[in-house]
Design an enzyme around this catalytic site. Structure first.
Site, PDB file in Angstrom:
ATOM      1  N   ARG A 137     -15.198   5.604 -11.116  1.00 27.75           N
ATOM      2  CA  ARG A 137     -13.858   6.380 -11.001  1.00 27.75           C
ATOM      3  C   ARG A 137     -13.782   6.958  -9.454  1.00 27.75           C
ATOM      4  O   ARG A 137     -13.119   8.000  -9.450  1.00 27.75           O
ATOM      5  CB  ARG A 137     -13.596   7.303 -12.102  1.00 27.75           C
ATOM      6  N   LYS A 159      -7.178   4.192   4.120  1.00 28.91           N
ATOM      7  CA  LYS A 159      -6.551   3.113   3.432  1.00 28.91           C
ATOM      8  C   LYS A 159      -7.683   2.113   3.204  1.00 28.91           C
ATOM      9  O   LYS A 159      -8.511   1.660   3.931  1.00 28.91           O
ATOM     10  CB  LYS A 159      -5.540   2.115   4.249  1.00 28.91           C
ATOM     11  N   GLU A 201      -5.015  -2.059  20.076  1.00 26.63           N
ATOM     12  CA  GLU A 201      -4.961  -1.021  19.283  1.00 26.63           C
ATOM     13  C   GLU A 201      -4.992   0.171  19.881  1.00 26.63           C
ATOM     14  O   GLU A 201      -4.234   1.022  19.913  1.00 26.63           O
ATOM     15  CB  GLU A 201      -5.862  -0.911  17.928  1.00 26.63           C
ATOM     16  N   LYS A 243      -4.601   9.393  15.637  1.00 24.42           N
ATOM     17  CA  LYS A 243      -4.410   8.775  14.262  1.00 24.42           C
ATOM     18  C   LYS A 243      -4.727   9.955  13.189  1.00 24.42           C
ATOM     19  O   LYS A 243      -3.888   9.916  12.231  1.00 24.42           O
ATOM     20  CB  LYS A 243      -5.422   7.555  13.997  1.00 24.42           C
ATOM     21  N   GLU A 253       1.860   7.494   4.263  1.00 26.51           N
ATOM     22  CA  GLU A 253       2.950   6.891   4.773  1.00 26.51           C
ATOM     23  C   GLU A 253       4.279   6.859   4.304  1.00 26.51           C
ATOM     24  O   GLU A 253       5.162   5.730   4.045  1.00 26.51           O
ATOM     25  CB  GLU A 253       2.570   5.154   5.157  1.00 26.51           C
ATOM     26  N   ARG A 257       3.659   8.120   9.315  1.00 27.52           N
ATOM     27  CA  ARG A 257       2.573   7.260   9.824  1.00 27.52           C
ATOM     28  C   ARG A 257       2.898   5.632  10.108  1.00 27.52           C
ATOM     29  O   ARG A 257       2.293   4.992  10.490  1.00 27.52           O
ATOM     30  CB  ARG A 257       1.691   7.119   8.447  1.00 27.52           C
ATOM     31  N   ASN A 261       2.392   1.388  13.096  1.00 30.50           N
ATOM     32  CA  ASN A 261       2.685  -0.051  12.914  1.00 30.50           C
ATOM     33  C   ASN A 261       3.564  -0.592  13.945  1.00 30.50           C
ATOM     34  O   ASN A 261       4.055  -1.572  13.913  1.00 30.50           O
ATOM     35  CB  ASN A 261       3.491  -0.428  11.541  1.00 30.50           C
ATOM     36  N   HIS A 264       3.657  -4.110  14.662  1.00 27.96           N
ATOM     37  CA  HIS A 264       2.850  -4.807  13.594  1.00 27.96           C
ATOM     38  C   HIS A 264       3.885  -5.634  12.967  1.00 27.96           C
ATOM     39  O   HIS A 264       3.230  -6.680  12.178  1.00 27.96           O
ATOM     40  CB  HIS A 264       2.375  -3.705  12.871  1.00 27.96           C
ATOM     41  N   HIS A 268       2.347  -9.085  12.033  1.00 31.73           N
ATOM     42  CA  HIS A 268       1.986  -9.561  10.858  1.00 31.73           C
ATOM     43  C   HIS A 268       2.752 -10.943  10.295  1.00 31.73           C
ATOM     44  O   HIS A 268       1.878 -11.841   9.874  1.00 31.73           O
ATOM     45  CB  HIS A 268       2.427  -8.580   9.589  1.00 31.73           C
ATOM     46  N   HIS A 282      -6.215 -10.177  14.674  1.00 30.61           N
ATOM     47  CA  HIS A 282      -5.148  -9.163  14.326  1.00 30.61           C
ATOM     48  C   HIS A 282      -4.639  -8.311  15.719  1.00 30.61           C
ATOM     49  O   HIS A 282      -3.551  -8.388  16.006  1.00 30.61           O
ATOM     50  CB  HIS A 282      -5.825  -8.039  13.438  1.00 30.61           C
TER      51      HIS A 282
END
Ligand SMILES: NC(=O)c1ccc[n+]([C@@H]2O[C@H](COP(=O)([O-])OP(=O)(O)OC[C@H]3O[C@@H](n4cnc5c(N)ncnc54)[C@H](O)[C@@H]3O)[C@@H](O)[C@H]2O)c1
Ligand SMILES: [Zn+2]
Length: 396
Positions: A137, A159, A201, A243, A253, A257, A261, A264, A268, A282
């Site tokens: 947990r 994340k 990035e 960041k 987000e 946040r 992106n 992005h 994507h 990426h």
């Protein structure tokens, strides 16, 4: 948000490492940045966290170069529980690998007070962080990021997750690390293409919120790509500060946040279109995506003319492609298909997209309710314009 006006708590301790604090209350943690920190990681973990035992998760490429010193240091301190060495590559971020990884960690008798140490790029960080978040947990984890992308992006913000056949990163948790140890020297073994991909990035941070940083990158990009320790540390520190500031204000987000992106949604779609393959990494997709976002911003007269050209010239000087026709098979891209793929992105509802656009360098903002048809027409024009453009950039 100028170069010297960062509000993140940044200090330079005696050992020369820069420290950026991610201010998340009870879940706050430090990102230590500097050359040679990998060898010091065991004692840093010991002093700052004092966990009983550490299980290292890494991949074969990273293990070959960098597992030795970490393993030796942890053993010397009597903290070493063992290492799990996985196959490199995006396919490792899967349920298929997650189950056996958790079982291996349990077999090492990792208890709740123990620690998972993720040594690797974003793939290892995301997978090991996710495993740590569900093991017993939730156990704590430390990330030692070994790609530029992981150092400036995925190691900060908590994340974690894996991919499924339905899409990338659709299963995961928010689980903040307890410490991030960023050794700039490990980047010397990173393939040049991966370094350039991560650089996209870094440039993104300048583009979203710090024009002075982008100017600095314009003058110093060659130093970063040549692994100059001072320039690398400065670029990584500023990226992590930005960041950290955004994550501290919007951890899950709900709003701001999303600025991270920038480029992005296009990226994507391009990654999905190229099958998440070696054809397009990426960061390479992000370089294309930010240029598309800037060209669309110009078309909508939100941003001064020639902004996109300046950014494209910068990224091309680094060796990144900035036009669809420059990626393998890019001349066959189809606007309808790309917009359909943009529709798979989490930021699309009822034929309307939320896009991150810009009013200029360092001035990104979220534009909700952009009509998908408008984006389709924009991409169709881009593709038509590019059909007879220069050949794609050389590899290597
Ligand atoms: N969690 C987040 O916030 C976040 C943010 C951005 C990206 N990501 C995720 O990150 C992943 C991509 O991460 P990545 O670009 O770091 O790729 P990666 O982890 O696959 O690493 C790229 C390649 O470089 C190798 N490598 C790593 N470090 C090395 C080193 N120092 N020397 C030699 N080889 C080395 C790896 O073995 C791999 O082959 C994606 O899955 C993406 O979804 C997550
Ligand atoms: Zn990204």
């Amino acid at each position: 948000m100028g170069w010297s006006t960062a509000s993140a708590d940044t200090t330079l301790p005696d050992d020369g490492a820069h420290t950026v604090r991610v201010a998340l209350g009870a879940r706050a943690y430090d990102v230590l940045i500097g050359p040679g920190l990998l060898g010091k990681a065991p004692s840093l973990i010991d002093c700052r966290i004092g966990a009983r035992r550490c299980a290292v998760v890494t991949d074969k490429n990273v293990a070959a170069w960098h597992l030795g010193p970490l393993e030796a240091g942890l053993k010397a301190l009597g903290r070493y529980a063992g290492a799990v060495v996985l196959e490199p590559g995006e396919a490792t971020k899967s349920f298929r690998e997650l189950g056996p990884l958790c079982e291996r960690l349990l077999e090492m008798s990792l208890e709740r007070g123990d620690l998972v140490v993720a040594l690797g790029g974003g793939v290892i960080g995301d997978l090991a962080g996710f495993a740590a978040s569900i093991l017993r947990r939730g156990v704590r984890y430390v990330h030692i990021p070994t790609t530029l992308l992981a150092q400036v992006d995925s190691s900060v913000g908590g994340k974690t997750g894996i991919n499924t056949p339905q899409g990338k990163n659709l299963i995961g948790t928010f689980h903040q690390p307890s410490l991030v140890v960023t050794d700039t020297a490990v980047l010397t073994t990173l393939p040049a293409r991966e370094l350039r991909s991560g650089y996209a990035e870094v440039a993104k941070y300048g583009l979203i919120g710090d024009a002075a940083f982008f100017d600095w990158l314009d003058r110093n990009r060659h130093l970063i790509l040549d692994h100059d320790a001072v320039a690398l540390a400065r670029a990584i520190e500023r990226s992590v500060q930005m960041k950290a500031e955004i994550v501290a204000r919007d951890e899950t987000e709900a709003g701001e946040r999303a600025l991270l992106n920038f480029g992005h949604t296009f990226a994507h779609a391009l990654e999905a279109w190229t099958g998440y393959s070696e054809r397009l990494l990426h960061g390479e997709a992000v370089a294309l995506g930010v240029c598309l976002a800037l060209r669309l911003s110009e078309e909508l007269q939100l941003c001064p003319a020639a902004t996109a050209d300046r950014v494209s010239a910068h990224l091309e000087a680094v060796g990144l492609s900035t036009r669809l026709s420059q990626i393998p098979g890019g001349d066959k891209a189809d606007a309808i298909e790309l917009v359909r793929l943009m529709g798979q992105d989490k930021k699309v509802r009822d034929g309307r997209l939320t896009l991150i656009l810009a009013r200029g360098i360092g001035q990104a903002f979220a534009m909700p309710e952009v009509d998908a048809a408008l984006v389709r027409e924009f991409l169709a024009r881009e593709l038509k314009r590019e059909l007879h453009l220069q050949p794609r950039l050389p590899d290597g």
